[in-house]
Structures are given as C-alpha cells and as structure tokens.
Design a protein around this motif. Structure first.
Motif, short mmCIF file in Angstrom:
data_model
loop_
_atom_site.label_atom_id
_atom_site.label_comp_id
_atom_site.label_asym_id
_atom_site.label_seq_id
_atom_site.Cartn_x
_atom_site.Cartn_y
_atom_site.Cartn_z
N LEU A 146 0.83 -1.20 0.00
CA LEU A 146 0.00 0.00 0.00
C LEU A 146 0.87 1.25 0.00
O LEU A 146 0.56 2.25 -0.66
N MET A 147 1.98 1.19 0.73
CA MET A 147 2.88 2.36 0.74
C MET A 147 3.48 2.59 -0.64
O MET A 147 3.58 3.72 -1.10
N PHE A 150 0.72 4.13 -2.77
CA PHE A 150 0.43 5.53 -2.46
C PHE A 150 1.59 6.44 -2.84
O PHE A 150 1.37 7.59 -3.17
N ARG A 151 2.81 5.91 -2.80
CA ARG A 151 3.94 6.71 -3.28
C ARG A 151 3.72 7.07 -4.75
O ARG A 151 3.93 8.21 -5.17
N GLU A 154 0.81 9.61 -5.16
CA GLU A 154 1.13 11.00 -4.83
C GLU A 154 1.74 11.73 -6.02
O GLU A 154 1.49 12.92 -6.22
N ARG A 167 -6.19 17.99 -5.04
CA ARG A 167 -5.58 16.66 -5.13
C ARG A 167 -6.61 15.62 -5.54
O ARG A 167 -6.38 14.83 -6.45
N THR C 50 -1.12 8.77 6.62
CA THR C 50 -0.32 7.76 7.32
C THR C 50 0.76 7.17 6.43
O THR C 50 1.61 6.44 6.92
N MET C 51 0.71 7.45 5.13
CA MET C 51 1.68 6.84 4.22
C MET C 51 3.00 7.61 4.22
O MET C 51 3.13 8.63 4.87
N ALA C 52 3.94 7.09 3.43
CA ALA C 52 5.32 7.53 3.54
C ALA C 52 5.51 9.04 3.38
O ALA C 52 6.33 9.64 4.05
N ARG C 53 4.72 9.67 2.52
CA ARG C 53 5.02 11.05 2.21
C ARG C 53 4.72 11.98 3.39
O ARG C 53 5.49 12.89 3.67
N TYR C 54 3.60 11.77 4.06
CA TYR C 54 3.23 12.67 5.16
C TYR C 54 3.58 12.07 6.51
O TYR C 54 3.82 12.79 7.47
N PRO C 141 -3.72 16.42 3.75
CA PRO C 141 -3.02 15.72 4.83
C PRO C 141 -2.36 16.68 5.81
O PRO C 141 -2.34 16.42 7.02
#
Lengths: 386, 211, 206
Positions: A146-147, A150-151, A154, A167, C50-54, C141
C-alpha cells in the motif's frame, strides 16, 4: 457464449432456528470492520469457517446525490460527481459531461479531448495501483504494498493539483470542454511520471507476482463464469477477468480513443488472481495510451466557445452517456424538462452492480477469502451508496 | 444494428398480445425508447435477451422516474377542409399527464455490440397501483437496481426474489426520491436567504429561536 | 511550580525536573492511537496522511487500532449519514476514556456539500463532543497533521486537578451518549438535546 443462463437468483434456505441450526453462526461484518472497504456491511452465515450465505447491506454512505442533483443546475452538479468514486474524480466528471453533451448536442474541441484522455488514464493508473495495494493489505501484506502504491499515487496527484488546484476533488471538466488549459511545464512533468510508471509496475510484480501466499490465496478463489458476469451486468476489469472482451473505450469509441493503439487485457479464469492481474496489465496499456497522447497533443481551444455554462437550459429530452471508468461502466442518465435543473439525474454505479454476484463468489469459501474477493471487486462506497 | 421500428415489428410479430409504443426523444441524443405494457414485459424482455439477432444480453441501467400529474397547452396543426381543398390551422389543445411512476431499462448487446435499447414500464398511479413485473429473472443486474427503485420511489416489483429497502433503513416509511417528498427540517439554510429559501428559513427558525 | 530559571540551570547540570502533570500529558499526547475507521472521501486523505510522504508516525499516531477498546482518538473522516450515525455513537461509547474526536472535513462538521440530503446528519457534534474541527472538502493531509498538533496542545494544557480538569477525570460527567434509533421518517431523536442546541439566529430582514 451460451444463450441459456441460470437467471433465477439462487437462494439458500436456512434451516429453522431450532434443531441442528446451532452450528450456524450469523456474523455482521461491518459497517465498522477493518477489512470492509468503507462503511459496507456483509451479513454472513457461517458453517464453521465456510460461508453459507452472504447478504450485502448498503446505505451507510447514502448521501442523496440524485436528489441533490435534481435540485441544482447542470453546472453545479459537477463538483458533486467528484465525490462519487472519490479515487477517480476526473472520470466521474467525464461521464457526467458526456451525458450533458449528448443531451444538448455539444461538441468538444480536440485539445480538450486529449486532456480528458490523459487525465482519465492517469486516474486509471492511480486507481489500479491503490486497488492492488488494498487487496494485498487485505491478504495480510500489511503496509508495504500500500505504501508503494500511495507513493506512486502521490506523483499523479501532484500532476492533478498542478492542473486543477485540488488533489482529489478536481472539478475540472465542463460540458463542451475543460475548465482551464494545461500549465506551461505540465506535459514534460507528466511525461516524466509516465516514464517512471513501468518501473513501478515491474517492481510491484517482482515483489508479488510469484509470491506463494498470494497465489495460494487468490488462484481459484471466487471464480466468476463469463455467462453469469454478462447477465449480472458486471463491467470493467472484473468482466474482462472472466474473459469477456467488452471495453467501452473500444466499443463506444467515445472521446478520441480510436486514435490510440492499445490492447484490452483479458483473463481466463475469472478468479481473484485474474481480477488482480488484469488490472496490472491495464496499467501497462494506460501507459501506452498516455505516451501516445502526451506526444501528440495538439494546440487549440479547450472549450467550445458557444457553450453556456451558466444559465444552461437544454431542450426537453433525455440522454444516457457512459464511459469506461476504472471500476466499470459509469453512466449518467439525464431527463431535461427544459428547465435549469435536470428533471431526473441518475447515476449508473459500476461498484454497486459489480457487487450483485458477491454472494455467488463467496459461497463455500472462508471468511478470509471473502475479504480478498471483496478487495478484488474494487468498490468505493461513495459510488455504491451515492 | 436494427432500428427501433424493426425491433418493435419483430416483437409484435412474436408476441401478438404486446402493446408497444415508441416514445420519441426530441433531444439531440436521439435515444428513443420503447414503452411496453406491464403484462407482456417479461415475455418481451426474454425475447430481447434470447433472440439470436437481437441478443440484448446486458441490462446496464435501471431507474425510476416520478411523474406528477401535469397539464399543459400545446399548439397543434389541424387540417381542416375548406373550399377548394385543405387548409392547415393552428389550434391549442390541452394535454394531460396522469400521475404515475415509470421505470426505465437501458439494454445493450455485448455480443452484437449494439444499443442502447431503452424500455419503459409505467405504473397505473403513484399509490395503490404501483406494481410492475420484475425483470430480475431475465437480467440479474436488475436485482439491486430494482431494490433501489423500490426503496426510493416505491415501485413494487412482482417476482423480485428479495424486495427490501436497500439504502434507507427498514423502518423508514417514505419514498425520498419522489417529487413531493418533504425532507426533515433539520438544518439552517443559507446565511443570506431569499425568496422561497427565506420562507423555508423562517419556518425553520420558529420553534427554537423565535426572533 | 518550579522556577523556570532554576529548571534551566539544573538542566545544564544534567538534572531534569518536571511535574507529574506535564510528564503524564507528554506521554499521552505522543501516543495517540486513532480508531481505524473511515467513512467517506476524507478517509482516503487520512490514509494518505499515514503513508510515507506525510508520515503520521512522526506524531506517534500511526498505530490505527481496529477495535474501539484500544483507541484514544476517533477521526470522523467523512459524511455521517443518518443510517451510520447510531454506529458512530456506539463506537464512541465503546472507546475507553480519555478519548478525543477530530471531525475531519466539512461533512463531519455540518453536513458539508451534502447538507441538504435527507439521509445526511448535519454534523457529528449533534450526538458526541468534538475536540478539533478541520474544515476542507477533503482537508489536505497537512490539515490533518495540524489537527493532530492542535489536539496535542490541548492535551498538554490539561490540568489533572482542580475545577478545570478534563472530562475523564470528572466522574460525574458522562462519557457515553445515547444512541439514536431509526424512526419512521428520521432518527429518533434527531439530535441529542443535552449536547447540541440550534444556534439562535437573528436576521435583520426576518
């Protein structure tokens, strides 16, 4: 395809509450449950761990889109369509504007059609990436896939933000074209993101495609026969995973999709694994479309100058417009009585109709498989309940 | 690809009791529809699905429409015999639409890649006579959509395997998508109301905050 | 209270002094576990946070618990419909004190763009108390992170004794609220009259 289809809805008669019924357990999964996608509830009847009966319960996110749409002007409905399938606001915009364009006989300039295709395919990329992430999360791969998804998402959301200012809720398309032109450096930025995407898909597949747990949990689970899929109105990647070649981008040729070379990936078994993998293949096809469209996008106006957005009153009549949204056939049915508001504003939600066969897919499998099957159907509750 | 007239004549030939009527759509979309009577709807639908040349195997969209009673005047041209031939004169005519509910089905053929074929079924009125035959036994995709029409419009589908409310809770009594539904008055309207919204806002204020 | 100058002088000597209150609040505010619970569009932005960017883990709040018994914070992320409202209140009641609520997005605050809908609850604070409201549709976010920091500041300012102590230290205040039931036309009751009263409006033109 056989013409004879089992059309009566199979129902399981539960044994009476006394006698031997003690072994059967009724469980309400949801509306608050960690692996239902949003506020969705499944009332399951279990024999041990096997599912005997599964009844989906909807309405926990019934936000009255249709009633609100009948009380406001055609233009004012566009931001509401963003919030249907909130992963894919741009394809929702497109389906709605397509229906209005059919209703009023509007034309769209060539550049606007290109922008629509580019944004729709970017939407498809991020939707399918997130679907794969959520499906694997449901299978127990907590966090990592999932990470990664989502990367990637983004990067695409940054492009949307540069183009539309938002967004998620882009509110970008208008009947007759689009709201604003591309920013100056947008096409090179988009080219860069698109060029990086195949590497992400490769990485994702290397990580997972031959993973034994993934194969054991998805192959042969929840197989959907093609005849049932057609009869139950299943659309989108879920239908194509069952081997039915029906992609509205090829069938209806809306927009300018016939200018681009791309294939329609088909599955063979219709099981959870095929539904997952068809989407991974579709992402590669979307990359092909994007590369062609970004290389050949023409100059010109982005909206038909004759379009009246405010005070728009189409003549009486009705129209049904549909597109291939990432989740399936998204359609809008509008009836106009000549007034400023539509008399009837109907959304044909692919997520809801794709759940018609959920009980058939899950019966006989375990509860954990039901979670994986639901993940592979790819629903968004904003669209299911509207 | 068959025209609507061809489909209609084929259906009439196969099902002589069916009363079919083409409903013209004046909008540029050109999506005309076919009104089917209630009694032969299931037979018509089955034929449309199974006929080898038609094969409308995919029912995409099912929806309800609420038509309130309406009356309007329209200008029609009438030919009147006068001396030495006919003459067209304009006359006003009062047209009347009784209150009824309508269910619209959008059919496509995946096999022959054609469509949409639009079927319309009408109830007798909006209260007692709001029954229609269910097409779920023909197309499974109607299952949830007909439940939705039942929930929000109050059309009763005879022959539906599981006709319950789908979005609203079971205890709910109203049919909220009907045009005369009155929603609960539980929110403040606009900060600067005007016209009918102002009347609404005033009514809203009365019980709790009399000014 | 200790003199601030002495405290800083002692710190230079390697002696850290603090009060029990600030130590207690420091611990609690840096390990807020949210309930894993999303309602609508805003939930996607919550996941993105909650993901890597934020990376919400920087605030000690990445442990999303699926059970309300283990959670400290309910993020009401999205439209609360009337069909969902009883379940949200029930989940809130099942959470252990001390518990906090963030109303994320316009819908959770007031019904937002769907305010005119017949099945939409016009703000979750009609039934349960809300600590932080974040406007936006959906909030970015960054806005959710800001709400987190606001909540942390609120927790840091809590006094453990005295008349201004928080709700969870006052046993006579309620920590559970009545769950509405489904009625014939609306929720019964449509709002909790002890929690929320309609604001009095005065208009010059009315």
């Amino acid at each position: 395809m056989k013409p004879e289809v089992e059309t009566t809805v199979p129902r399981v008669e539960l044994r009476p509450k006394d006698a031997a019924a003690g072994q059967w357990l009724e469980v309400a999964m949801g509306p608050h449950h960690p692996s239902t996608h949003g506020v969705f509830r499944m009332d399951v009847v279990l024999d041990g761990e096997r599912i005997v009966q599964l009844k989906p319960v909807f309405g926990y996110l019934h936000r009255n889109h249709e009633k609100l749409g009948e009380g406001m002007s055609y233009l004012a409905s566009i931001p509401y369509t963003d919030r249907l399938d909130y992963f894919c606001s741009l394809t929702n915009n497109w389906a709605y504007t397509l229906a209005v364009e059919k209703l009023a006989g509007l034309t769209v300039p060539e550049r606007a059609e290109y922008i629509r295709i580019i944004t729709a395919e970017l939407t498809r990329l991020q939707n399918h990436a997130c679907l794969a992430g959520f499906l694997l999360q449901d299978l127990g791969a907590t966090g990592t896939p999932l990470m990664y998804a989502f990367r990637e998402r983004e990067k695409i959301l940054d492009l949307f933000e540069a183009l539309t200012g938002a967004r998620m809720m882009c509110n970008y398309m208008r009947f007759g074209g689009c709201r604003c032109d591309l920013p100056e450096d947008w096409v090179p930025r988009a080219k860069k993101v698109v060029a990086e995407t195949p590497r992400f898909i490769d990485e994702f597949e290397n990580l997972l495609a031959t993973n034994e747990i993934l194969l054991a949990r998805t192959q042969g689970v929840g197989a959907l026969p093609a005849a049932l899929a057609v009869n139950a109105g299943i659309t989108g990647p879920m239908l194509r995973a069952s081997g039915v070649n029906y992609d509205l981008r090829k069938v209806d040729r809306y927009g300018l999709y016939d200018r681009f070379a791309f294939k329609v990936p088909l599955g063979a078994h219709g099981d959870t694994y095929d539904r997952y993998f068809v989407r991974m293949l579709e992402m590669r096809e979307s990359v092909k479309i994007l590369e062609q469209a970004l290389a050949t996008i023409p100059d010109g106006p982005i909206i038909d100058p004759k379009t009246r957005l405010r005070g728009f009153r189409p003549k009486g009549g009705e129209a049904y417009g549909r597109i291939e949204a990432p989740k399936g056939e998204l359609g809008f049915y509008l009836i106009s009585d000549g007034g400023p508001n539509p008399y009837r504003y109907r959304i044909r939600p692919p997520s809801l109709i794709n759940l018609t066969v959920l009980e058939d897919l899950c019966r006989g499998h375990t509860v954990a498989d039901a979670v994986a099957i639901l993940g592979s159907v790819d629903i968004v509750l904003g669209e299911v309940d509207r | 690809m068959f025209s609507l007239e061809e489909i209609k004549s084929r259906l009439e030939a196969a099902i002589p009791t069916a009363r079919l009527e083409i409903v013209a759509n004046p909008s540029p979309s050109g999506q005309h529809s076919l009104r089917v009577d209630r009694d032969s709807a299931v037979a018509v639908a089955r034929l449309l699905r199974d006929h080898a040349e038609l094969r409308f195997d995919y029912c995409s969209n099912v929806t309800g429409v609420d038509w309130l009673a309406a009356e309007w005047t329209e200008k029609v041209k009438i030919k009147q015999p006068v001396e030495g031939g006919e003459q067209e004169i304009e006359a006003t005519r009062t047209a009347r639409r009784p209150a009824h509910l309508e269910v619209v089905y959008h059919l496509y053929s995946m096999e022959h890649r054609q469509g949409p074929l639009i079927l319309r079924l009408c109830t007798g009125d909006r209260t007692a006579d709001s029954h229609l035959p269910s097409l779920t036994p023909i197309w499974r995709s109607c299952e949830f959509q007909e439940r939705e029409v039942f929930d929000l419009f109050g059309v009763h589908f005879d022959g539906h395997p599981d006709l319950r409310r789908i979005f609203m809770w079971d205890e709910f009594k109203d049919f909220p998508m009907r045009k005369d539904y009155v929603e609960p008055d539980d929110y403040e309207y606009e900060p600067t109301p005007h016209d009918e919204v102002l009347a609404k806002a005033r009514k809203h204020q009365l019980p709790e905050a009399p000014t | 209270m200790m003199d601030a100058g002495l405290k800083s002088e002692l710190q230079k000597q390697g002696v850290f002094t603090t009060t029990l209150e600030s130590l207690y609040n420091w611990g609690r505010r840096n390990s807020i576990w949210p309930l894993q619970f999303g309602l609508a569009c805003c939930a996607i932005e919550m996941i993105a946070t909650t993901m890597a960017r934020y990376d919400l883990a920087r605030f000690g709040a990445e442990v999303f618990r699926p059970s309300p018994r283990q959670a400290d914070l309910m993020i009401v992320a999205g439209t609360v419909t009337k069909k969902m409202a009883p379940q949200v209140v029930r989940l809130y009641n099942q959470m252990a004190e001390p518990k906090y609520v963030i109303a994320m997005g316009a819908c959770a605050i007031s019904g937002g763009p769907f305010k005119q809908g017949y099945n939409v609850l016009k703000g979750i604070d009609r039934f349960i108390p809300v600590d932080v409201h974040i406007p936006g549709c959906p909030p970015r976010p960054e806005a959710l992170i800001h709400a987190f920091m606001t909540l942390q500041q609120q927790i840091a300012a809590q006094e453990l004794t005295g008349p201004r102590r928080p709700r969870h230290l006052q046993p006579e205040l309620p920590s559970e609220f009545p769950v509405p039931r489904y009625g014939d036309h609306d929720l019964v009751p449509p709002k909790n009259p002890d929690r929320w009263t309609a604001p009095a409006i005065s208009r010059s033109n009315s």
